[in-house]
Design an enzyme around this catalytic site. Structure first.
Site, PDB file in Angstrom:
ATOM      1  N   SER A   1       0.839  -1.193   0.000  1.00 14.36           N
ATOM      2  CA  SER A   1       0.000   0.000   0.000  1.00 14.36           C
ATOM      3  C   SER A   1       0.881   1.253   0.000  1.00 14.36           C
ATOM      4  CB  SER A   1      -0.961  -0.054   1.196  1.00 14.36           C
ATOM      5  OG  SER A   1      -2.033   0.834   1.029  1.00 14.36           O
TER       6      SER A   1
ATOM      7  N   ASP B   1      -9.124  -5.393  -4.362  1.00 12.28           N
ATOM      8  CA  ASP B   1      -8.732  -3.983  -4.328  1.00 12.28           C
ATOM      9  C   ASP B   1      -9.742  -3.192  -5.153  1.00 12.28           C
ATOM     10  OD1 ASP B   1      -6.415  -3.253  -2.794  1.00 12.28           O
ATOM     11  OD2 ASP B   1      -5.175  -4.462  -4.145  1.00 12.28           O
TER      12      ASP B   1
ATOM     13  N   HIS C   1      -7.341  -6.083   0.074  1.00 13.77           N
ATOM     14  CA  HIS C   1      -6.206  -5.175   0.265  1.00 13.77           C
ATOM     15  C   HIS C   1      -5.368  -5.540   1.494  1.00 13.77           C
ATOM     16  CE1 HIS C   1      -4.177  -1.276  -0.340  1.00 13.77           C
ATOM     17  NE2 HIS C   1      -4.177  -1.159   0.977  1.00 13.77           N
TER      18      HIS C   1
END
Length: 295
Positions: free
Chosen positions: A153, A236, A268
């Protein structure tokens, strides 16, 4: 390119809120569950692996590394440098050692990087800190043979920024052989229009100069050959998936060696949590890359 500019503010907030896209847990619970999972796995790693914790690479409170050594650290070994996510405003190296056990068992060192998060840290400083941590690492540990970056991320963003570093300023050229970028953000400009920027307080100029998409070095100008794996989760958001696709394509167009991995059945958060599992496809990809560094 540019579709995000046509979105309403509400739609953009949705796209850049990863907790809204998981089918496993509710928005309120998934982030806390993620932090708890990573922290518990890191504690297990610290209990089972030889470590050097809180090694300072600078003077700041968070400018510290955790090093997880392979069983025989007297030999040369490749090292995986893990850069944590948390939208540049939460998490720390204290939740970042979770992937160590399956990797150290294969003769790989793992390093978790701490850096100042917002609001204390600002984007220019965070990028600089992570770059300095890599330079310090290779100067401090002479037995390292090949550096691999792994970021999740916001950490994937920071790892990608490391790939664009002009190392002449640092007096050392790390032998960065690979990067595994997981569910990252590579263009920061859309975030200016979301809640994410409330703490970061980035201007457009700061966002642009710290966007990996804007500073891809031609592969021919990079001192070492680096393999890049861009991974994204099935769950995602479309914007996260677009960013990964476009960054991977831009690297490839600049001559970089790039693989894309679209992982089914994960969101995610568990796309990275599962690196603690030896049988997980991303763990296996990492082991293959890292073992190649020693051959």
């Amino acid at each position: 390119m540019g579709e995000w500019r046509d979105m309403t503010a509400e739609a953009l907030e949705d796209q850049y809120s990863p907790s809204r896209w998981s089918s496993r847990l509710g928005r309120e619970t998934i982030i806390q569950a993620h932090i708890a999972t990573m922290a518990a796995a890191t504690q297990r790693a610290r209990a089972s692996v030889q470590t050097a914790l809180h090694v300072p690479y600078g003077d700041g409170d968070r400018e510290k590394l955790d090093v997880y050594f392979p069983p025989d650290p007297s030999e040369t070994f490749p090292v995986l440098v893990y850069i944590h996510g948390g939208y540049w405003q939460c998490l720390s190296k204290e939740e970042s050692g979770f992937a160590a056990p399956p990797l150290v068992s294969q003769g790989v060192g793992v390093v978790a990087v701490g850096y100042d998060i917002a609001p204390k840290g600002h984007m220019d400083a965070m990028v600089l800190q992570v770059r300095r941590s890599i330079a310090f690492l290779v100067e401090r540990y002479s037995r390292i043979r090949g550096v691999y970056l792994c970021g999740h991320s916001a950490g994937a963003h920071l790892a990608a920024m490391v790939l664009s570093t002009d190392w002449t300023e640092y007096g050392v050229v790390p032998d960065i052989k690979g990067a595994v970028l997981v569910s990252g953000v590579y263009d920061l400009e859309p975030l200016l229009h979301t809640y994410v920027n409330d703490e970061l307080n980035m201007s457009r100029e700061v966002a642009q100069r710290n966007s990996p998409m804007q500073c891809i070095a031609p592969a021919a100008s990079v001192a070492v050959t680096c393999e890049v794996l861009v991974a994204v989760a099935q769950q995602d958001s479309p914007e996260f998936r677009r960013q990964s696709q476009e960054y991977g394509q831009a690297l490839r167009a600049a001559g970089w060696s790039v693989s894309m991995l679209d992982l089914a059945g994960v969101d995610h958060f568990d796309i990275i949590e599962r690196l603690s599992e030896e049988s997980y496809i991303l763990t296996q990809e990492l082991v293959l890359q890292l073992q190649a560094a020693r051959d």
